[in-house]
Write a protein that holds these residues in place. Structure first.
Motif, short mmCIF file in Angstrom:
data_model
loop_
_atom_site.label_atom_id
_atom_site.label_comp_id
_atom_site.label_asym_id
_atom_site.label_seq_id
_atom_site.Cartn_x
_atom_site.Cartn_y
_atom_site.Cartn_z
N LYS A 1 -4.06 8.35 1.54
CA LYS A 1 -3.66 9.76 1.55
C LYS A 1 -2.39 9.94 2.39
N ALA A 2 -1.80 11.11 2.32
CA ALA A 2 -0.54 11.39 3.02
C ALA A 2 -0.71 11.23 4.52
N PRO B 1 -4.80 9.01 -5.39
CA PRO B 1 -5.02 7.65 -4.87
C PRO B 1 -6.06 6.87 -5.64
N THR B 2 -7.05 7.55 -6.24
CA THR B 2 -8.10 6.83 -6.96
C THR B 2 -7.57 6.14 -8.22
N GLU B 3 -6.39 6.56 -8.69
CA GLU B 3 -5.78 5.92 -9.86
C GLU B 3 -4.99 4.67 -9.50
N TYR B 4 -4.90 4.38 -8.20
CA TYR B 4 -4.08 3.26 -7.73
C TYR B 4 -4.94 2.26 -6.97
N GLU B 5 -6.12 2.04 -7.45
CA GLU B 5 -7.07 1.19 -6.75
C GLU B 5 -6.98 -0.26 -7.23
N GLY B 6 -6.25 -1.09 -6.49
CA GLY B 6 -6.18 -2.51 -6.80
C GLY B 6 -5.47 -2.84 -8.10
N ILE B 7 -4.52 -2.02 -8.52
CA ILE B 7 -3.77 -2.28 -9.76
C ILE B 7 -2.50 -3.05 -9.45
N ILE C 1 0.86 -1.18 0.00
CA ILE C 1 0.00 0.00 0.00
C ILE C 1 0.89 1.23 0.00
N LEU C 2 0.69 2.10 -0.97
CA LEU C 2 1.48 3.31 -1.13
C LEU C 2 0.77 4.48 -0.45
N SER C 3 1.42 5.63 -0.39
CA SER C 3 0.74 6.84 0.05
C SER C 3 1.03 7.95 -0.95
N GLU C 4 0.14 8.90 -1.03
CA GLU C 4 0.21 9.91 -2.09
C GLU C 4 1.34 10.90 -1.90
#
Length: 338
Positions: A210-211, A143-149, A120-123
């Protein structure tokens, strides 16, 4: 040592002579709104009272584990932390930094939403300046561009912005980390550059929150660059090692090129621009090292990259390094003056 997954999260904190900030760091974790976690304090041979403070916290909290070791560097401490962690997931926090109170809750919510996530990343990451002012030091991602990819898809998106090599601010699935055999290179300055992108790249599924991470501006962080010879050698190693890694992978062409362009930038600025800060008797060896990875310059398509390639052809690698160093020194003087 294999984890029994006693906890949902392990918070791994390498500790070395940071007694002035350690309490604030640990307290920011104890303030978490999500409570199923342990704190793994890896004391890397502290002698300023940090080691005692670790033991004091452990005596007061059942979910704090302390491991004392001889000084071996931050990478060594992190590697030990990943071995002894008992959490299903873990995060790294530097011992003079802090995290937001909802950090673990955010990570947990993503895991609950998507099931098993390798990473899990953070923005973004925030920077705590010496005067206490907080600024955003990473270009914000969405973050919405990194949903379960996949990790490869995520890394490609990140390279369109500002790739973040820091191990902090991310959450890792413990079994994924161990099954892949990930380890920080010990004894090298640029260990993060060699590892973290690969941890992202090889993940089957990632998400982003989020950050939440607050990095404290560190005066001592600049001292490592006083040993320019080691910085240059380690960076050349990373560039060459990445080349071997990329050859072994069939990556998306755009991502492969983006990684190589980033490495070209490191070669130009971290390596070539610093060689003439090194003692004369070491320069030839380092310039020879540059020549071995010089082909990376073709991946820098910027006007600066084209000028550097032209300079290497016309005046040679050594003189180009000298010129880059002069430019770097002049820019630094100007910045200091301003």
């Amino acid at each position: 040592m294999q984890s029994s997954n006693k906890y949902k999260f392990s918070v791994i904190i390498p500790v070395y002579n940071v007694v002035d900030y350690l309490k604030e760091c640990i307290d920011s974790i104890l303030a978490q709104t999500y409570k199923d976690y342990e704190i793994v304090l890896v004391d890397d041979g502290s002698s300023d009272g940090s080691e005692k403070l670790c033991d004091e916290y452990a005596s007061l909290h059942d979910n704090i584990l302390v491991h004392h070791k001889k000084n071996g560097g931050q990478s060594s401490a992190r590697n030990i932390g990943t071995k002894i962690a008992n959490g299903e997931y873990f995060i790294f926090v530097d011992s003079d930094d802090v995290i937001a109170a909802d950090t673990l809750e955010q990570f947990h919510d993503k895991i609950r939403q998507y099931g098993q996530l390798d990473l899990i990343l953070s923005e973004s990451i925030y920077n705590i300046e010496p005067d206490g002012h907080i600024i955003d030091i990473q270009t914000k991602l969405n973050p919405t561009e990194y949903e379960g990819i996949t990790g490869e898809q995520a890394l490609k998106k990140m390279y369109l912005s500002v790739p973040n090599w820091s191990p902090c601010g991310k959450c890792y699935r413990t079994a994924y980390w161990r099954e892949k055999g990930f380890r920080f290179l010990e004894g090298r300055i640029s260990e993060d550059l060699q590892l973290i992108d690969r941890v992202i790249l090889e993940a089957d599924k990632v998400a982003m929150i989020k950050a939440h991470y607050y990095y404290r501006w560190k005066i001592q962080s600049s001292t490592m660059h006083k040993n320019f010879a080691k910085l240059i050698r380690d960076t050349i190693f990373v560039i060459d090692d990445w080349n071997s890694y990329l050859i072994s992978k069939a990556l998306d062409k755009e991502l492969d090129f983006a990684i190589r362009a980033s490495l070209a930038n490191m070669l130009e600025h971290t390596v070539m621009g610093n060689i003439f800060y090194v003692a004369k008797d070491e320069r030839k060896e380092l310039i020879d090292g540059v020549k071995n990875v010089l082909y990376f310059l073709k991946y820098d398509l910027s006007s600066e990259g084209r000028l550097i390639r032209a300079a290497c052809r016309i005046i040679g690698v050594r003189n180009t390094c000298f010129l880059l160093n002069k430019i770097k020194t002049a820019r630094k003087k100007k910045a200091d003056f301003v």
